[in-house]
Design a protein around this motif. Sequence first.
Motif, mmCIF file in Angstrom:
data_model
loop_
_atom_site.group_PDB
_atom_site.id
_atom_site.type_symbol
_atom_site.label_atom_id
_atom_site.label_comp_id
_atom_site.label_asym_id
_atom_site.label_seq_id
_atom_site.Cartn_x
_atom_site.Cartn_y
_atom_site.Cartn_z
ATOM 1 N N SER A 1 34.237 46.239 29.783
ATOM 2 C CA SER A 1 34.102 44.807 29.536
ATOM 3 C C SER A 1 35.067 43.974 30.373
ATOM 4 N N LEU A 2 35.951 44.639 31.153
ATOM 5 C CA LEU A 2 36.949 43.940 31.957
ATOM 6 C C LEU A 2 36.627 44.031 33.437
ATOM 7 N N SER A 3 36.850 42.953 34.166
ATOM 8 C CA SER A 3 36.791 43.023 35.617
ATOM 9 C C SER A 3 38.086 43.667 36.093
ATOM 10 N N VAL A 4 38.100 44.110 37.332
ATOM 11 C CA VAL A 4 39.315 44.713 37.869
ATOM 12 C C VAL A 4 40.454 43.702 37.850
ATOM 13 N N ALA A 5 40.152 42.455 38.175
ATOM 14 C CA ALA A 5 41.182 41.407 38.173
ATOM 15 C C ALA A 5 41.759 41.212 36.778
ATOM 16 N N GLU A 6 40.881 41.233 35.783
ATOM 17 C CA GLU A 6 41.343 41.079 34.403
ATOM 18 C C GLU A 6 42.185 42.283 33.976
ATOM 19 N N ALA A 7 41.755 43.463 34.379
ATOM 20 C CA ALA A 7 42.504 44.671 34.039
ATOM 21 C C ALA A 7 43.869 44.667 34.724
ATOM 22 N N GLN A 8 43.914 44.169 35.957
ATOM 23 C CA GLN A 8 45.177 44.098 36.667
ATOM 24 C C GLN A 8 46.125 43.115 35.986
ATOM 25 N N ALA A 9 45.599 41.983 35.529
ATOM 26 C CA ALA A 9 46.414 41.006 34.820
ATOM 27 C C ALA A 9 46.934 41.592 33.508
ATOM 28 N N LYS A 10 46.076 42.350 32.838
ATOM 29 C CA LYS A 10 46.483 42.985 31.580
ATOM 30 C C LYS A 10 47.551 44.044 31.844
ATOM 31 N N THR A 11 47.402 44.775 32.950
ATOM 32 C CA THR A 11 48.401 45.775 33.308
ATOM 33 C C THR A 11 49.744 45.124 33.603
ATOM 34 N N SER A 12 49.715 43.984 34.245
ATOM 35 C CA SER A 12 50.945 43.246 34.519
ATOM 36 C C SER A 12 51.647 42.876 33.217
ATOM 37 N N ALA A 13 50.869 42.379 32.251
ATOM 38 C CA ALA A 13 51.445 42.024 30.953
ATOM 39 C C ALA A 13 51.954 43.260 30.224
ATOM 40 N N ASP A 14 51.213 44.363 30.332
ATOM 41 C CA ASP A 14 51.634 45.624 29.706
ATOM 42 C C ASP A 14 52.973 46.089 30.272
ATOM 43 N N LEU A 15 53.097 46.045 31.584
ATOM 44 C CA LEU A 15 54.342 46.489 32.227
ATOM 45 C C LEU A 15 55.514 45.610 31.829
ATOM 46 N N GLN A 16 55.246 44.318 31.697
ATOM 47 C CA GLN A 16 56.315 43.422 31.255
ATOM 48 C C GLN A 16 56.764 43.779 29.841
ATOM 49 N N ASP A 17 55.792 44.050 28.962
ATOM 50 C CA ASP A 17 56.127 44.460 27.593
ATOM 51 C C ASP A 17 56.887 45.781 27.596
ATOM 52 N N ALA B 1 41.841 51.233 34.350
ATOM 53 C CA ALA B 1 40.752 50.287 34.591
ATOM 54 C C ALA B 1 41.054 49.397 35.791
ATOM 55 N N ALA B 2 42.339 49.095 35.996
ATOM 56 C CA ALA B 2 42.747 48.251 37.114
ATOM 57 C C ALA B 2 42.814 49.026 38.430
ATOM 58 N N GLY B 3 42.786 50.343 38.347
ATOM 59 C CA GLY B 3 42.936 51.154 39.545
ATOM 60 C C GLY B 3 44.331 51.056 40.130
ATOM 61 N N ASN B 4 45.315 50.784 39.276
ATOM 62 C CA ASN B 4 46.700 50.588 39.715
ATOM 63 C C ASN B 4 47.450 51.916 39.612
ATOM 64 N N GLN B 5 47.557 52.623 40.734
ATOM 65 C CA GLN B 5 48.120 53.960 40.710
ATOM 66 C C GLN B 5 49.622 53.968 40.433
ATOM 67 N N LEU B 6 50.355 53.009 40.978
ATOM 68 C CA LEU B 6 51.792 52.957 40.710
ATOM 69 C C LEU B 6 52.066 52.712 39.227
ATOM 70 N N ALA B 7 51.279 51.828 38.629
ATOM 71 C CA ALA B 7 51.428 51.571 37.194
ATOM 72 C C ALA B 7 51.118 52.830 36.400
ATOM 73 N N LEU C 1 56.172 46.147 38.885
ATOM 74 C CA LEU C 1 55.876 44.714 38.777
ATOM 75 C C LEU C 1 56.261 43.984 40.059
ATOM 76 N N GLU C 2 57.409 44.323 40.608
ATOM 77 C CA GLU C 2 57.844 43.691 41.850
ATOM 78 C C GLU C 2 56.912 44.032 43.004
ATOM 79 N N GLU C 3 56.430 45.270 43.048
ATOM 80 C CA GLU C 3 55.469 45.662 44.081
ATOM 81 C C GLU C 3 54.149 44.906 43.917
ATOM 82 N N PRO D 1 49.473 55.105 25.602
ATOM 83 C CA PRO D 1 48.065 55.457 25.846
ATOM 84 C C PRO D 1 47.187 54.238 26.132
ATOM 85 N N ASN D 2 47.416 53.142 25.390
ATOM 86 C CA ASN D 2 46.642 51.920 25.629
ATOM 87 C C ASN D 2 46.974 51.309 26.981
#
Length: 238
Positions: A49-65, A161-167, A114-116, A153-154
């Motif tokens: 249900s997420l676009s890659v852009a949305e998943a990437q934004a969610k991953t950014s928020a996850d990493l911040q948390d 979903a974001a395809g963010n390998q470093l994350a 996050l910096e990358e 896990p979440n």
Amino acid sequence: MKKNVILIALTITTGVSLYSCKNAEENKTEMKNPIETMAISAKSTTIGSLSVAEAQAKTSADLQDAFNGESNATARYAAFSKKAAEEGYKEIALLFKAASLAEKIHAGNHKAVLEEMGVAVKPAVIDVKVLSTKENLEFAIKGEAYEATTMYPNFLKDANAAGNQLALISLNYAYKTEKKHKEFYEQALAALIDNKTNTLATTYFVCPTCGNTYETTAPKRCGISMTSGEKFIKINAL
């Protein structure tokens, strides 16, 4: 990549695979989880249900948390170590000290990713409450259980979903390590209740790459990041 990035990126065409060189039994306990075998499809514009852009934004928020949580754990376990030492539980104090270092490594990894990504990292808001060593262990067990069974896990699903390998790498490092910390804390609590804290380990080795933590001796290579055991940080004094 910035010089403070200490992640070891082991990638294949569609995903990330992290290897262990210690032994088959350790591979079972450290390497097996349902998240790391997921394939990454970076070409897709939507995943579920997420676009890659949305998943990437969610991953950014996850990493911040995750950065905020690991920063708090760093400070919290350092304070718990001091309290355990004050109460005469040197072995537990050493465990908390080792775990504090591991959490600091996790926080640094998350910040580096996050910096990358070009994200401005928000300063962590530290909130530490110290009780008795028994209560501190109970609190730590609860926190590690949440991270190992729910939070990471979440977050890993979002990064996949974001395809963010470093994350994926950074989150997976923390995920696997927190499972071990939970077991260490459970052992320590049982020993404290049975008045057998002198049976606990008095030396820990922490992987500088992923925070993986070992009792008594360092492995030839880290079972999570493949880092040489010669580089591990030894914790045997307060």
